[in-house]
Design a protein around this motif. Structure first.
Motif, short mmCIF file in Angstrom:
data_model
loop_
_atom_site.label_atom_id
_atom_site.label_comp_id
_atom_site.label_asym_id
_atom_site.label_seq_id
_atom_site.Cartn_x
_atom_site.Cartn_y
_atom_site.Cartn_z
N ASN A 103 48.57 -27.03 -23.94
CA ASN A 103 48.90 -25.61 -24.03
C ASN A 103 49.24 -25.05 -22.65
OD1 ASN A 103 45.77 -25.82 -23.84
ND2 ASN A 103 46.22 -23.75 -23.13
N LEU A 104 50.27 -24.21 -22.64
CA LEU A 104 50.72 -23.53 -21.43
C LEU A 104 50.76 -22.04 -21.73
CD1 LEU A 104 51.92 -23.62 -18.55
CD2 LEU A 104 54.18 -23.82 -19.61
N ASN A 105 50.01 -21.26 -20.95
CA ASN A 105 49.91 -19.82 -21.19
C ASN A 105 50.47 -19.03 -20.02
OD1 ASN A 105 48.33 -20.56 -23.45
ND2 ASN A 105 46.49 -20.58 -22.20
N ASP A 115 43.92 -1.22 -8.46
CA ASP A 115 43.16 -1.52 -7.26
C ASP A 115 42.01 -0.50 -7.16
OD1 ASP A 115 42.21 -1.59 -4.56
OD2 ASP A 115 44.06 -2.62 -3.97
N VAL A 116 40.78 -0.96 -7.24
CA VAL A 116 39.64 -0.04 -7.27
C VAL A 116 39.40 0.64 -5.93
CG1 VAL A 116 38.47 -1.25 -9.15
CG2 VAL A 116 38.02 -1.91 -6.78
N TYR A 117 39.89 0.04 -4.83
CA TYR A 117 39.64 0.62 -3.52
C TYR A 117 40.69 1.65 -3.14
CZ TYR A 117 36.31 -3.20 -3.05
OH TYR A 117 35.26 -4.06 -3.24
N ARG A 118 41.93 1.44 -3.60
CA ARG A 118 43.02 2.36 -3.20
C ARG A 118 43.54 3.19 -4.37
NH1 ARG A 118 47.66 -0.87 -0.77
NH2 ARG A 118 47.15 -2.34 -2.45
N ALA A 119 43.01 2.96 -5.58
CA ALA A 119 43.42 3.71 -6.78
C ALA A 119 44.93 3.65 -7.00
CB ALA A 119 42.95 5.15 -6.70
N VAL A 120 45.51 2.46 -6.83
CA VAL A 120 46.94 2.27 -7.09
C VAL A 120 47.08 1.15 -8.12
CG1 VAL A 120 47.66 3.06 -4.81
CG2 VAL A 120 47.18 0.62 -5.19
N ASN A 121 48.15 1.21 -8.89
CA ASN A 121 48.42 0.19 -9.90
C ASN A 121 49.25 -0.94 -9.32
OD1 ASN A 121 47.10 1.71 -11.90
ND2 ASN A 121 48.98 2.86 -12.34
N TYR A 122 49.05 -2.13 -9.83
CA TYR A 122 49.89 -3.26 -9.43
C TYR A 122 49.95 -4.25 -10.60
CZ TYR A 122 45.60 -5.99 -8.54
OH TYR A 122 44.40 -6.65 -8.66
N ASN A 123 50.91 -5.17 -10.52
CA ASN A 123 51.13 -6.15 -11.57
C ASN A 123 50.56 -7.51 -11.17
OD1 ASN A 123 52.58 -4.21 -13.04
ND2 ASN A 123 54.48 -4.75 -11.99
N GLN A 124 50.14 -8.26 -12.15
CA GLN A 124 49.65 -9.60 -11.89
C GLN A 124 50.20 -10.56 -12.95
OE1 GLN A 124 45.51 -10.76 -10.48
NE2 GLN A 124 45.29 -11.23 -12.64
N ASN A 125 50.66 -11.71 -12.51
CA ASN A 125 51.15 -12.76 -13.40
C ASN A 125 50.18 -13.94 -13.36
OD1 ASN A 125 53.95 -11.72 -14.17
ND2 ASN A 125 53.98 -11.56 -11.94
N SER A 126 49.85 -14.45 -14.54
CA SER A 126 48.89 -15.56 -14.63
C SER A 126 49.52 -16.71 -15.42
CB SER A 126 47.61 -15.11 -15.33
OG SER A 126 47.03 -14.02 -14.66
N VAL A 127 49.27 -17.92 -14.96
CA VAL A 127 49.72 -19.13 -15.64
C VAL A 127 48.54 -20.09 -15.78
CG1 VAL A 127 51.30 -21.09 -15.60
CG2 VAL A 127 52.06 -18.88 -14.73
N THR A 128 48.33 -20.60 -16.98
CA THR A 128 47.22 -21.52 -17.23
C THR A 128 47.75 -22.73 -18.00
OG1 THR A 128 45.63 -19.70 -17.37
CG2 THR A 128 44.96 -21.81 -18.30
N LEU A 129 47.35 -23.90 -17.57
CA LEU A 129 47.70 -25.15 -18.23
C LEU A 129 46.43 -25.79 -18.75
CD1 LEU A 129 49.85 -27.33 -18.91
CD2 LEU A 129 49.34 -28.37 -16.69
N GLY A 130 46.46 -26.23 -20.00
CA GLY A 130 45.25 -26.81 -20.58
C GLY A 130 45.56 -27.98 -21.50
N ILE A 131 44.53 -28.77 -21.75
CA ILE A 131 44.64 -29.87 -22.71
C ILE A 131 43.33 -29.96 -23.49
CG2 ILE A 131 43.86 -31.54 -20.95
CD1 ILE A 131 45.56 -33.66 -22.43
N THR A 132 43.45 -30.18 -24.79
CA THR A 132 42.30 -30.37 -25.67
C THR A 132 42.43 -31.72 -26.35
OG1 THR A 132 42.11 -27.99 -26.08
CG2 THR A 132 41.00 -29.47 -27.63
N TRP A 133 41.38 -32.52 -26.25
CA TRP A 133 41.36 -33.83 -26.89
C TRP A 133 40.42 -33.77 -28.09
CZ3 TRP A 133 44.14 -38.25 -25.97
CH2 TRP A 133 43.73 -39.39 -26.67
N LYS A 134 40.94 -34.03 -29.26
CA LYS A 134 40.15 -33.98 -30.50
C LYS A 134 39.74 -35.38 -30.90
CE LYS A 134 42.36 -29.76 -32.14
NZ LYS A 134 43.04 -29.06 -33.27
#
Length: 392
Positions: A362-364, A372-391
């Motif tokens: 799986n690739l997410n 930002d809790v310190y400066r009270a400004v908004n920003y964007n974040q991109n996340s990528v996760t790679l996984g494998i499940t063996w059944k």
């Protein structure tokens, strides 16, 4: 007196005629269903049995044939429903048990699958080749979070998990997790070396699932978090209690999460609905509404995902979560969103690919809108996760 005797005689005669007619209808229905079954005309067989049941002509034999037809046409949820009807009348029907086991494994419902397997004889169990050590699956995940914020370094997430069958009705899922991210903030940034303070979190998660019946499961989970940031160390303990009820096309779940997270008292109430319109994983939706109470403040959060099969071994899943996800618990408390900066909105896409008989890749990708809790400004974040499940 004679009048009463005649009335009773008439009633008994009428009942006998009705029973005889019903038996004749059932015999005709069984004969027709047998012909369709032998011919492999599965769609026509399903239609015929459903009509017969609507006309009050019903039997375990008809239900079994309909279940088998549903199974071969890929509607596993409907097949399970039919086999369960058979087992209500004939709990020792080994073939119906075996097919119910397989259909549940095809939709990743291990609880119900093992519940049915518990009623199988030793020879049949050897044939289906269950893991001798009770291991159900093992999973690895590795992800990176890329914030569009000069005062936030990249975040890294790792998870290793394993599912175990402790008994036919009791399963245990365990995960070990690690999250790290450097936080830069005006006042203590080393601008020359660009070093900041590290937000590090080590976690242990365990979830038990107990099959109360073939379609009712009790859930319990525990999540421990060891968080260190700047000169502070926090020990957090969270729990979950829930119940899940499976129906023909809809699965319902309700649960409550509770505990202390860092220095806040947390309670989260979830209601979840999973819908399988085709009775399989070719198309499904998952909807969850949550009320998060954090130290007395309530927040409503809604999560929606839609998944479908696009190729022979490939699935796509689109998901979005709306609401302030500060300290939000997701996936039965497995993922805890208590990073430095809260997420206000999240959406993304996942790709699942079946690699052979045992491995699922799986690739997410997720886009997050954060504050930002310190400066009270908004920003964007991109996340990528790679996984494998063996059944196993």
């Amino acid at each position: 007196m004679e009048y009463r005797k005649l009335t009773i005689l008439f009633v008994l005669l009428f009942a006998a005629l009705v029973t005889c007619a019903q038996d004749n209808k059932l015999a005709v229905a069984d004969s027709t269903a047998e012909q369709l079954y032998n011919a492999g005309d599965w769609k026509q067989l399903i239609s015929f049995v459903n009509k017969s049941v609507t006309d009050s002509v019903d039997s375990p034999a008809l239900r079994f044939k309909a279940g088998y037809a549903y199974m071969l046409t890929g509607n596993y949820k409907a097949a399970i429903s039919q086999f369960n009807r058979v087992l209500l009348k004939d709990p020792h029907n080994t073939t119906a048990r075996l097919y119910a086991y397989y259909c549940n494994t095809y939709i990743n419902n291990n609880n119900a699958a093992f519940y049915n397997a518990s009623h199988l004889d030793a020879e049949t169990l050897r044939a289906i080749k269950l893991s001798p050590f009770g291991v159900i699956d093992a999973a690895l995940e590795s992800g990176i979070k890329l914030p569009n914020n000069d005062e936030r370094d990249n975040g890294f997430f790792e998870r290793a998990g394993m599912g175990l069958r402790l008994s036919w009705r009791l399963q245990l899922d365990q995960s070990f997790m690690l999250f790290t991210q450097n936080i830069f903030r005006s006042g203590y940034i080393d601008y020359k070396n660009q070093t900041g303070k590290t937000d590090r979190q080590v976690e242990y998660y365990a979830k038990s699932k107990y099959s109360l019946t073939k379609n009712i499961n009790l859930l319990g989970a525990y999540h421990y978090l060891h968080t260190s940031y700047r000169s502070n160390t926090y020990q957090s303990n969270l729990g979950l209690l829930g119940i899940k009820y499976d129906t023909r096309y809809v699965d319902l779940q309700g649960d409550v999460n509770f505990g202390k997270l860092i220095d806040k008292t947390l309670k989260q109430y979830d209601a979840k609905v999973d819908f399988y319109p085709l009775g399989n994983l070719n198309l499904y939706t998952m909807s969850r509404a949550s009320v998060l109470n954090l130290s007395g403040t309530n927040t409503f959060i809604y999560s929606q995902s839609v998944g479908f099969k696009v190729l022979d071994k490939t699935w796509l899943e689109t998901a979005a979560t709306f609401g302030n996800q500060d300290d939000y618990l997701d996936t039965d408390g497995l993922y805890v969103y208590n990073a430095i900066d809260p997420t206000k909105f999240k959406c993304g896409e996942s790709v699942f690919y079946q690699l052979g008989n045992h491995a699922l890749l799986n690739l997410n990708y997720f886009y997050e809108k954060k504050t930002d809790v310190y400066r009270a400004v908004n920003y964007n974040q991109n996340s990528v996760t790679l996984g494998i499940t063996w059944k196993f």
